[in-house]
Design a protein around this motif. Structure first.
Motif, short mmCIF file in Angstrom:
data_model
loop_
_atom_site.label_atom_id
_atom_site.label_comp_id
_atom_site.label_asym_id
_atom_site.label_seq_id
_atom_site.Cartn_x
_atom_site.Cartn_y
_atom_site.Cartn_z
N CYS A 19 38.70 73.78 51.22
CA CYS A 19 39.33 74.23 52.47
C CYS A 19 40.52 73.33 52.79
CB CYS A 19 38.32 74.19 53.61
SG CYS A 19 36.95 75.34 53.39
N GLN A 20 41.59 73.93 53.26
CA GLN A 20 42.79 73.19 53.62
C GLN A 20 43.06 73.36 55.11
OE1 GLN A 20 45.96 74.46 51.08
NE2 GLN A 20 44.94 73.78 49.20
N ASP A 21 43.72 72.36 55.66
CA ASP A 21 44.07 72.39 57.09
C ASP A 21 45.06 73.53 57.35
OD1 ASP A 21 44.25 71.59 59.77
OD2 ASP A 21 45.89 70.21 59.36
N LEU A 22 44.78 74.30 58.37
CA LEU A 22 45.68 75.36 58.80
C LEU A 22 46.76 74.71 59.66
CD1 LEU A 22 46.12 78.46 58.89
CD2 LEU A 22 44.68 78.48 60.93
N LYS A 23 48.00 74.84 59.27
CA LYS A 23 49.11 74.20 59.98
C LYS A 23 49.54 75.08 61.16
CE LYS A 23 49.34 70.84 56.98
NZ LYS A 23 48.69 69.60 57.29
N GLU A 24 48.79 74.98 62.27
CA GLU A 24 49.03 75.83 63.44
C GLU A 24 50.42 75.63 64.04
OE1 GLU A 24 44.57 74.96 63.40
OE2 GLU A 24 46.39 73.75 63.20
N CYS A 25 50.94 74.42 63.95
CA CYS A 25 52.25 74.13 64.55
C CYS A 25 53.40 74.73 63.75
CB CYS A 25 52.43 72.62 64.70
SG CYS A 25 51.29 71.88 65.88
N SER A 26 53.14 75.12 62.52
CA SER A 26 54.20 75.69 61.68
C SER A 26 54.58 77.10 62.08
CB SER A 26 53.77 75.69 60.21
OG SER A 26 53.53 74.37 59.79
N PHE A 27 53.68 77.79 62.78
CA PHE A 27 53.92 79.18 63.16
C PHE A 27 53.54 79.39 64.63
CE2 PHE A 27 52.87 79.04 58.66
CZ PHE A 27 53.96 79.70 58.11
N ASP A 28 54.47 79.90 65.41
CA ASP A 28 54.21 80.14 66.83
C ASP A 28 53.01 81.05 67.06
OD1 ASP A 28 56.34 78.52 67.53
OD2 ASP A 28 57.74 80.18 67.82
N THR A 29 52.74 81.96 66.12
CA THR A 29 51.63 82.90 66.28
C THR A 29 50.27 82.22 66.08
OG1 THR A 29 51.85 83.54 63.96
CG2 THR A 29 52.98 84.92 65.61
N LEU A 30 50.25 80.98 65.55
CA LEU A 30 48.98 80.28 65.30
C LEU A 30 48.65 79.26 66.39
CD1 LEU A 30 49.25 79.61 61.45
CD2 LEU A 30 48.03 81.47 62.62
N ASN A 31 49.53 79.10 67.37
CA ASN A 31 49.24 78.18 68.47
C ASN A 31 49.63 78.84 69.79
OD1 ASN A 31 51.96 77.16 69.48
ND2 ASN A 31 52.15 76.77 67.28
N ASN A 32 49.15 78.28 70.87
CA ASN A 32 49.43 78.84 72.19
C ASN A 32 50.24 77.87 73.06
OD1 ASN A 32 47.38 76.98 72.52
ND2 ASN A 32 46.27 78.19 74.04
N CYS A 33 51.15 77.13 72.42
CA CYS A 33 51.97 76.18 73.17
C CYS A 33 53.05 76.91 73.95
CB CYS A 33 52.62 75.17 72.21
SG CYS A 33 51.44 74.08 71.39
N ASP A 34 53.33 76.40 75.15
CA ASP A 34 54.35 76.96 76.03
C ASP A 34 55.73 76.78 75.39
OD1 ASP A 34 54.68 77.87 79.04
OD2 ASP A 34 56.27 76.39 78.68
N GLY A 44 42.46 70.14 61.40
CA GLY A 44 41.60 71.22 61.84
C GLY A 44 41.93 71.73 63.23
N SER A 45 43.01 71.27 63.81
CA SER A 45 43.33 71.66 65.18
C SER A 45 44.80 71.35 65.48
CB SER A 45 42.43 70.89 66.15
OG SER A 45 42.63 71.33 67.48
N PHE A 46 45.15 71.46 66.74
CA PHE A 46 46.51 71.14 67.21
C PHE A 46 46.43 70.81 68.69
CE2 PHE A 46 45.88 75.57 68.12
CZ PHE A 46 46.51 75.79 69.33
N GLU A 47 47.49 70.22 69.21
CA GLU A 47 47.57 69.89 70.63
C GLU A 47 48.95 70.26 71.14
OE1 GLU A 47 47.51 65.91 73.47
OE2 GLU A 47 46.68 65.77 71.44
N CYS A 48 49.02 70.78 72.35
CA CYS A 48 50.30 71.11 72.99
C CYS A 48 50.60 70.06 74.05
CB CYS A 48 50.23 72.48 73.66
SG CYS A 48 49.82 73.84 72.54
N ARG A 49 51.85 69.61 74.11
CA ARG A 49 52.30 68.69 75.15
C ARG A 49 53.62 69.18 75.72
NH1 ARG A 49 51.09 62.71 72.66
NH2 ARG A 49 48.84 62.97 72.49
N CYS A 50 53.70 69.15 77.04
CA CYS A 50 54.94 69.59 77.70
C CYS A 50 56.10 68.67 77.33
CB CYS A 50 54.76 69.60 79.22
SG CYS A 50 53.58 70.81 79.80
#
Length: 142
Positions: A19-34, A44-50
């Motif tokens: 299993c490989q880490d899913l790069k959520e920050c590479s695609f806007d559709t994979l994260n819910n950052c503003d 295994g995850s991501f974090e959003c910061r203003c």
């Protein structure tokens, strides 16, 4: 048994294995950052910061503009005016005061003209406040 990848990971073969880490920050559709936030990749995850100038959780709809002028966090000097902008602020020099009204009286009395009725020769006389008399040619309407 069949192996499955945990959330935040994926299998390139699609059926488990490494299993490989899913790069959520590479695609806007994979994260819910503003739109006013940035994404931080975590295993295994991501974090959003203003972004600077915004505050909140960083997720969609949760980054609000910080009014630096209202919170006194601006760096404007005392002789400038702080104006809040979206995500920032600007320091503006105040508009200069208007020219003051003169305090001295005029040195000459302004001249105004008063019309005297037409004479029989078609000339109109004008008398000024200074006592000077002048004549001007005019056409007399009948």
């Amino acid at each position: 048994g069949t192996c499955f990848c945990l959330g935040g990971f994926f299998s390139p073969s699609g059926v488990g294995g490494a299993c490989q880490d899913l790069k959520e920050c590479s695609f806007d559709t994979l994260n819910n950052c503003d739109t006013n936030a940035y994404c931080i990749e975590k295993e295994g995850s991501f974090e959003c910061r203003c972004n600077d100038g915004y505050e909140g959780s960083g997720t969609n709809g949760n980054c609000d503009d910080v009014d630096e002028c209202d919170t006194s966090t601006d760096l404007c000097s005392d002789d400038t005016i702080c104006i809040n902008t979206d995500g920032s602020y600007i320091c503006m020099a105040p508009t200069p005061a208007p020219t003051p009204i003169p305090t001295r009286k005029p040195t000459q009395t302004p001249t105004t003209q008063t019309e005297v009725p037409c004479s029989s020769n078609g000339a109109t006389q004008f008398n000024t406040q200074l006592g000077v008399t002048a004549t001007q040619t005019a056409i007399q309407m009948q």
